[in-house]
Design a protein around this motif. Sequence first.
Motif, PDB file in Angstrom:
ATOM      1  N   GLY A  33     -14.244   4.126  -3.583  1.00 29.03           N
ATOM      2  CA  GLY A  33     -13.562   4.200  -3.210  1.00 29.03           C
ATOM      3  C   GLY A  33     -13.197   4.639  -1.829  1.00 29.03           C
ATOM      4  N   ILE A  34     -11.995   5.366  -1.625  1.00 31.55           N
ATOM      5  CA  ILE A  34     -11.435   5.478  -0.887  1.00 31.55           C
ATOM      6  C   ILE A  34     -11.632   6.810  -0.280  1.00 31.55           C
ATOM      7  N   ASP A  76      -9.017  -0.314  -8.580  1.00 29.65           N
ATOM      8  CA  ASP A  76      -9.051  -1.881  -8.354  1.00 29.65           C
ATOM      9  C   ASP A  76     -10.392  -1.724  -6.782  1.00 29.65           C
ATOM     10  N   LEU A  77     -10.589  -0.672  -6.588  1.00 30.14           N
ATOM     11  CA  LEU A  77     -11.497   0.327  -5.991  1.00 30.14           C
ATOM     12  C   LEU A  77     -12.796   0.499  -6.689  1.00 30.14           C
ATOM     13  N   HIS A  96       0.724  -1.186  -0.194  1.00 27.43           N
ATOM     14  CA  HIS A  96       0.135  -0.048  -0.270  1.00 27.43           C
ATOM     15  C   HIS A  96       0.631   1.221   0.243  1.00 27.43           C
ATOM     16  N   HIS A 112      -8.828   4.472  -8.432  1.00 26.73           N
ATOM     17  CA  HIS A 112      -8.262   3.166  -8.624  1.00 26.73           C
ATOM     18  C   HIS A 112      -8.615   2.195  -9.590  1.00 26.73           C
TER      19      HIS A 112
END
Length: 152
Positions: free
Chosen positions: A112-113, A107-108, A86, A105
């Motif tokens: 996401g974040i 993969d999110l 990470h 991203h």
Amino acid sequence: MNDDELMSGVREAFETLDPVPADVLAAARASIAWRAPHATLAELAHERPGRTAAGVRGAAARTLTFACPGSGIETVEIEVAEHGRHREITGRLVPSSPALVEVRHRDLPPDGITARAEPAGLFCVPRVPQGLVSLVFRLDDGSSIVTSWIRL
């Protein structure tokens, strides 16, 4: 044979001989959810590779500066530190402004974040997966800034 029939035959040939990989299709579909058509693009203006100061523990942090012409924010400065698989992104908006920070991203999920840039413009986003990343800053005045994609 009309144009539609010809294009159908060409499409079938490509699907059989050279199909598009599933992960490429998934990334393309996900990118539609990432659109921010009215956002100002912040392009990478300067990058300084990570260096660890003498006598200091920890991994070296990379520093990146994005220029934001035409917006109320002149620059976005970020520092990227590695923590295994990470990354931790810390940064600031210049001049300072509160904002919602979103990490894009593949993969999110699209939402996401997220993190909050405080009124001083400082923010921290921990546990960002390595790979291609773009940041979206949703300012309190309703405008948005999107950084170009960078590899972390």
